[in-house]
Design an enzyme around this catalytic site. Structure first.
Site, PDB file in Angstrom:
ATOM      1  N   GLU A  59       0.216   3.641   1.761  1.00 50.95           N
ATOM      2  CA  GLU A  59       0.305   4.061   3.171  1.00 50.95           C
ATOM      3  C   GLU A  59       1.716   3.833   3.720  1.00 50.95           C
ATOM      4  OE1 GLU A  59      -1.876   5.225   5.900  1.00 50.95           O
ATOM      5  OE2 GLU A  59      -2.741   6.094   4.106  1.00 50.95           O
ATOM      6  N   LYS A  91       1.859  -3.620   7.195  1.00 51.53           N
ATOM      7  CA  LYS A  91       2.019  -3.872   5.754  1.00 51.53           C
ATOM      8  C   LYS A  91       3.503  -3.821   5.353  1.00 51.53           C
ATOM      9  CE  LYS A  91      -2.175  -4.356   3.852  1.00 51.53           C
ATOM     10  NZ  LYS A  91      -2.565  -5.398   2.879  1.00 51.53           N
ATOM     11  N   THR A 149       0.812  -1.219   0.000  1.00 60.06           N
ATOM     12  CA  THR A 149       0.000   0.000   0.000  1.00 60.06           C
ATOM     13  C   THR A 149       0.845   1.268   0.000  1.00 60.06           C
ATOM     14  OG1 THR A 149      -1.420   1.350   1.434  1.00 60.06           O
ATOM     15  CG2 THR A 149      -0.211  -0.400   2.514  1.00 60.06           C
ATOM     16  N   TYR A 164      -1.449   0.035  10.765  1.00 60.48           N
ATOM     17  CA  TYR A 164      -1.761  -0.641   9.495  1.00 60.48           C
ATOM     18  C   TYR A 164      -0.552  -0.593   8.560  1.00 60.48           C
ATOM     19  CZ  TYR A 164      -3.648  -0.999   4.709  1.00 60.48           C
ATOM     20  OH  TYR A 164      -3.861  -1.331   3.395  1.00 60.48           O
TER      21      TYR A 164
HETATM   22  P1  NAP Z   1     -11.495  -4.779   1.886  1.00 62.87           P
HETATM   23  O1  NAP Z   1     -12.658  -4.462   0.999  1.00 62.87           O
HETATM   24  O2  NAP Z   1     -11.469  -4.287   3.280  1.00 62.87           O
HETATM   25  O3  NAP Z   1     -11.372  -6.378   1.888  1.00 62.87           O
HETATM   26  C1  NAP Z   1     -10.553  -7.028   2.827  1.00 62.87           C
HETATM   27  C2  NAP Z   1     -10.784  -8.521   2.692  1.00 62.87           C
HETATM   28  O4  NAP Z   1      -9.959  -9.178   3.648  1.00 62.87           O
HETATM   29  C3  NAP Z   1     -12.218  -8.971   2.984  1.00 62.87           C
HETATM   30  O5  NAP Z   1     -12.551 -10.005   2.101  1.00 62.87           O
HETATM   31  C4  NAP Z   1     -12.124  -9.492   4.393  1.00 62.87           C
HETATM   32  O6  NAP Z   1     -13.081 -10.470   4.708  1.00 62.87           O
HETATM   33  C5  NAP Z   1     -10.756 -10.127   4.358  1.00 62.87           C
HETATM   34  N1  NAP Z   1     -10.195 -10.361   5.684  1.00 62.87           N
HETATM   35  C6  NAP Z   1     -10.035  -9.470   6.682  1.00 62.87           C
HETATM   36  N2  NAP Z   1      -9.453 -10.050   7.753  1.00 62.87           N
HETATM   37  C7  NAP Z   1      -9.248 -11.349   7.407  1.00 62.87           C
HETATM   38  C8  NAP Z   1      -8.696 -12.469   8.070  1.00 62.87           C
HETATM   39  N3  NAP Z   1      -8.241 -12.385   9.325  1.00 62.87           N
HETATM   40  N4  NAP Z   1      -8.629 -13.642   7.415  1.00 62.87           N
HETATM   41  C9  NAP Z   1      -9.088 -13.760   6.158  1.00 62.87           C
HETATM   42  N5  NAP Z   1      -9.649 -12.739   5.473  1.00 62.87           N
HETATM   43  C10 NAP Z   1      -9.715 -11.546   6.097  1.00 62.87           C
HETATM   44  O7  NAP Z   1     -10.139  -4.311   1.198  1.00 62.87           O
HETATM   45  P2  NAP Z   1      -9.837  -3.940  -0.332  1.00 62.87           P
HETATM   46  O8  NAP Z   1     -10.071  -2.495  -0.526  1.00 62.87           O
HETATM   47  O9  NAP Z   1     -10.472  -4.923  -1.214  1.00 62.87           O
HETATM   48  O10 NAP Z   1      -8.244  -4.117  -0.349  1.00 62.87           O
HETATM   49  C11 NAP Z   1      -7.658  -5.367  -0.667  1.00 62.87           C
HETATM   50  C12 NAP Z   1      -6.237  -5.390  -0.128  1.00 62.87           C
HETATM   51  O11 NAP Z   1      -5.485  -4.342  -0.716  1.00 62.87           O
HETATM   52  C13 NAP Z   1      -6.104  -5.189   1.363  1.00 62.87           C
HETATM   53  O12 NAP Z   1      -5.016  -5.971   1.793  1.00 62.87           O
HETATM   54  C14 NAP Z   1      -5.778  -3.726   1.517  1.00 62.87           C
HETATM   55  O13 NAP Z   1      -5.056  -3.500   2.714  1.00 62.87           O
HETATM   56  C15 NAP Z   1      -4.932  -3.509   0.286  1.00 62.87           C
HETATM   57  N6  NAP Z   1      -4.943  -2.175  -0.283  1.00 62.87           N
HETATM   58  C16 NAP Z   1      -6.110  -1.578  -0.591  1.00 62.87           C
HETATM   59  C17 NAP Z   1      -6.107  -0.338  -1.199  1.00 62.87           C
HETATM   60  C18 NAP Z   1      -7.385   0.357  -1.558  1.00 62.87           C
HETATM   61  O14 NAP Z   1      -7.343   1.567  -1.777  1.00 62.87           O
HETATM   62  N7  NAP Z   1      -8.496  -0.345  -1.671  1.00 62.87           N
HETATM   63  C19 NAP Z   1      -4.884   0.298  -1.486  1.00 62.87           C
HETATM   64  C20 NAP Z   1      -3.703  -0.352  -1.153  1.00 62.87           C
HETATM   65  C21 NAP Z   1      -3.738  -1.595  -0.574  1.00 62.87           C
HETATM   66  P3  NAP Z   1     -14.551 -10.071   5.277  1.00 62.87           P
HETATM   67  O15 NAP Z   1     -15.402  -9.831   4.061  1.00 62.87           O
HETATM   68  O16 NAP Z   1     -14.923 -11.250   6.072  1.00 62.87           O
HETATM   69  O17 NAP Z   1     -14.362  -8.835   6.085  1.00 62.87           O
HETATM   70  N1  GDD Z   2     -12.382   7.044   6.568  1.00 62.62           N
HETATM   71  C1  GDD Z   2     -12.510   8.367   6.663  1.00 62.62           C
HETATM   72  N2  GDD Z   2     -13.648   8.899   7.209  1.00 62.62           N
HETATM   73  N3  GDD Z   2     -11.496   9.134   6.232  1.00 62.62           N
HETATM   74  C2  GDD Z   2     -11.674  10.472   6.304  1.00 62.62           C
HETATM   75  C3  GDD Z   2     -12.811  11.072   6.816  1.00 62.62           C
HETATM   76  C4  GDD Z   2     -13.849  10.244   7.301  1.00 62.62           C
HETATM   77  O1  GDD Z   2     -14.876  10.703   7.782  1.00 62.62           O
HETATM   78  N4  GDD Z   2     -12.673  12.409   6.736  1.00 62.62           N
HETATM   79  C5  GDD Z   2     -11.485  12.648   6.195  1.00 62.62           C
HETATM   80  N5  GDD Z   2     -10.858  11.473   5.936  1.00 62.62           N
HETATM   81  C6  GDD Z   2      -9.506  11.341   5.386  1.00 62.62           C
HETATM   82  C7  GDD Z   2      -8.602  10.399   6.167  1.00 62.62           C
HETATM   83  O2  GDD Z   2      -8.088  11.061   7.327  1.00 62.62           O
HETATM   84  C8  GDD Z   2      -7.560  10.101   5.108  1.00 62.62           C
HETATM   85  O3  GDD Z   2      -6.599  11.109   5.071  1.00 62.62           O
HETATM   86  C9  GDD Z   2      -8.351  10.136   3.804  1.00 62.62           C
HETATM   87  O4  GDD Z   2      -9.599  10.763   4.099  1.00 62.62           O
HETATM   88  C10 GDD Z   2      -8.626   8.765   3.200  1.00 62.62           C
HETATM   89  O5  GDD Z   2      -9.130   7.930   4.215  1.00 62.62           O
HETATM   90  P1  GDD Z   2      -9.728   6.472   3.874  1.00 62.62           P
HETATM   91  O6  GDD Z   2     -10.744   6.583   2.801  1.00 62.62           O
HETATM   92  O7  GDD Z   2     -10.131   5.857   5.156  1.00 62.62           O
HETATM   93  O8  GDD Z   2      -8.495   5.724   3.210  1.00 62.62           O
HETATM   94  P2  GDD Z   2      -6.962   5.647   3.618  1.00 62.62           P
HETATM   95  O9  GDD Z   2      -6.190   6.476   2.615  1.00 62.62           O
HETATM   96  O10 GDD Z   2      -6.737   5.915   5.040  1.00 62.62           O
HETATM   97  O11 GDD Z   2      -6.638   4.108   3.380  1.00 62.62           O
HETATM   98  C11 GDD Z   2      -7.083   3.443   2.181  1.00 62.62           C
HETATM   99  O12 GDD Z   2      -6.098   3.549   1.185  1.00 62.62           O
HETATM  100  C12 GDD Z   2      -4.842   2.912   1.502  1.00 62.62           C
HETATM  101  C13 GDD Z   2      -3.908   3.141   0.301  1.00 62.62           C
HETATM  102  O13 GDD Z   2      -3.340   4.404   0.386  1.00 62.62           O
HETATM  103  C14 GDD Z   2      -7.359   1.996   2.548  1.00 62.62           C
HETATM  104  O14 GDD Z   2      -7.949   1.357   1.442  1.00 62.62           O
HETATM  105  C15 GDD Z   2      -6.083   1.250   2.896  1.00 62.62           C
HETATM  106  O15 GDD Z   2      -6.381  -0.142   3.051  1.00 62.62           O
HETATM  107  C16 GDD Z   2      -5.100   1.435   1.726  1.00 62.62           C
HETATM  108  O16 GDD Z   2      -3.891   0.773   2.007  1.00 62.62           O
END
Ligand code: NAP
Ligand code: GDD
Length: 398
Positions: free
Chosen positions: A186, A211, A184, A207
């Site tokens: 992050e 990672k 990520t 987190y």
């Molecule tokens: P998500 O929607 O939160 O999905 C997370 C998945 O992990 C869900 O299927 C969840 O299952 C499963 N899970 C959580 N804890 C688990 C455990 N202990 N054992 C087995 N499965 C578990 O996340 P996403 O947005 O699809 O992201 C996919 C991956 O990419 C994650 O690793 C996230 O950290 C990473 N990532 C995401 C982003 C982004 O912007 N979306 C960016 C960078 C990296 P349940 O359905 O049961 O909760």
């Molecule tokens: N969730 C949330 N809720 N975030 C908020 C809010 C709120 O009400 N208001 C402002 N934010 C700001 C957070 O402080 C952060 O700076 C930004 O919006 C994005 O927050 P999220 O959407 O929660 O995502 P994230 O950037 O912290 O994390 C996501 O992206 C990562 C990749 O950069 C997640 O998907 C992580 O799993 C992923 O690794």
């Protein structure tokens, strides 16, 4: 934080509608989930037509997992998905795949190494060979929640990857299997943008620290044992399947709720944070491309442009025909409807993080060269699709 303040548990089964919770629990189709009894043993390997390629996805019930499963099935893969056993079966995003003949679910949890090992063995038994690809997408993926549950986050997000890599090694799959890890942006944390493969890591949350461990253990298994294992360093990617506790979906859902009179005001945290937002569909294609390369390589994937949370808010409301005017500063900042003067957005410090990542913007030059990857969705396309979805679907909370 979002999950708590909305009255839902911080675990990933939260965020689903009450309506769904009280209806008869959905039963997974028998052959799709391997039950913990011999009764559910699927067709013996000899009798099934051997798939050309198979893949295992952890986190298949999540946003990316669901799109990736669709993508791989369309590429004629057999797809095995790891799914958690919860009181509420979390299959909303993959309901449409449950009866697909090449889609199989297995109960498992990344915090249970023995179970993980057994699931891998079972997949090998079913296909008659190890899967060619493993995508480890499972995670406690909420940054704010990781401050509340740092140990749990480390177990899933850091040690989970170690357990998976170690199972692959112990099963002697290294010559056969390629592993993708969901790293990520992050991990860059407070390193200034634009961030690329050379940018130093400076994680700002439990987190991101977890990672980072997984990132390095993946590098280590590659260097020490010759495993084809890669880290995708992905910037934020969203979709209508994004959980409502992430800021983009929280905003687009609120646009619909405010319009329908289901919400008084949208409360947000840091409006100044900048993110590089793309569409999940584009990013799962890039994950797959990373495993099709000749040599394993860690790559940064992003759009190369960033926007503040405030900009996302403005654009999302504009997609619904509402033009906002911001007034005030800090916690007193508000946004009102230019046409009516109604206050629609307020700042709420409960959503501030103990340490914030202020500015993420990818430099995806290398990935675009190596993978020939061009996102199909622009930032505008993404916001429009999410708003359109949330204007019309009030009950789908994921
Ligand atoms: P998500 O929607 O939160 O999905 C997370 C998945 O992990 C869900 O299927 C969840 O299952 C499963 N899970 C959580 N804890 C688990 C455990 N202990 N054992 C087995 N499965 C578990 O996340 P996403 O947005 O699809 O992201 C996919 C991956 O990419 C994650 O690793 C996230 O950290 C990473 N990532 C995401 C982003 C982004 O912007 N979306 C960016 C960078 C990296 P349940 O359905 O049961 O909760
Ligand atoms: N969730 C949330 N809720 N975030 C908020 C809010 C709120 O009400 N208001 C402002 N934010 C700001 C957070 O402080 C952060 O700076 C930004 O919006 C994005 O927050 P999220 O959407 O929660 O995502 P994230 O950037 O912290 O994390 C996501 O992206 C990562 C990749 O950069 C997640 O998907 C992580 O799993 C992923 O690794």
């Amino acid at each position: 934080m979002d999950t708590v303040s909305s009255g839902r548990a911080a675990c990933s089964t939260g965020g689903r509608t009450k309506k769904k919770e009280i209806t008869k629990p959905m039963e997974l189709p028998e052959p799709s989930v391997t039950e913990p009894t011999p009764l559910a043993e699927p067709t013996p390997p000899a009798a099934i037509s051997r798939p050309a390629v198979s893949a295992l996805i952890t986190g298949v019930s999540g946003q990316d997992g669901s799109y990736l499963a669709e993508f791989l099935l369309a590429q004629h893969y057999t797809v095995h998905g790891l799914i958690r056993r919860c009181s509420h079966v979390p299959t909303e995003r993959i309901e449409h795949l449950l009866n697909h003949p090449r889609f199989h679910l297995h109960y498992g949890d990344l915090t249970d190494p023995q179970n993980l090992y057994e699931v891998l063995r079972k997949v090998e038994r079913l296909d008659g060979r190890p899967p060619r690809e493993i995508y480890n997408l499972a995670a406690q993926s909420h940054v704010h929640v990781s401050f509340v549950m740092p140990y749990y986050t480390a177990q899933v997000d850091a040690l989970g990857q170690l357990s998976l890599l170690n199972a692959v090694k112990e099963l002697q799959w290294i010559p056969h299997t390629r592993v993708y890890f969901a790293g990520t942006s992050e991990m860059f944390g407070s390193s200034p943008p634009p961030q690329n493969e050379q940018t130093p890591f400076h994680p700002r949350s439990p987190y991101a620290v977890a990672k980072l461990y997984a990132y390095w253990i993946t590098v280590n298994y590659r260097e020490a044992y010759g495993l084809f294992a890669v880290n995708g360093i992905l910037f934020n990617h969203e979709s209508p399947r994004r959980h409502v506790s992430f800021v983009t979906r929280k905003i687009t859902r609120a646009v619909g709720q405010l319009q329908r009179g289901e919400l008084d005001v949208l409360r947000l945290g840091n409006l100044n944070a900048k993110r590089d937002w793309g569409h999940s569909r584009d990013y799962v294609r890039a994950m797959w491309l990373m495993l099709q390369q000749e040599t394993p390589r860690d790559l940064v994937l992003g759009m190369g442009e960033s926007h503040t949370v405030r900009e996302f808010v403005v654009k999302a409301f504009a997609c619904a025909g509402v033009h906002l005017r911001f007034r005030g500063t800090g916690v007193d900042e508000i946004a009102e409807d230019c046409a009516t003067g109604r206050v629609l957005v307020r700042v709420d410090p409960r959503y501030f993080r103990p340490s914030e990542v202020e500015n993420l913007q990818a430099d995806p030059t290398l990935a675009r060269q190596v993978l020939d990857w061009t996102p199909e969705y622009s930032f505008d396309d993404l916001v429009r699709e999410m708003v359109q979805h949330d204007l019309h679907v009030s009950h789908h909370d994921y």
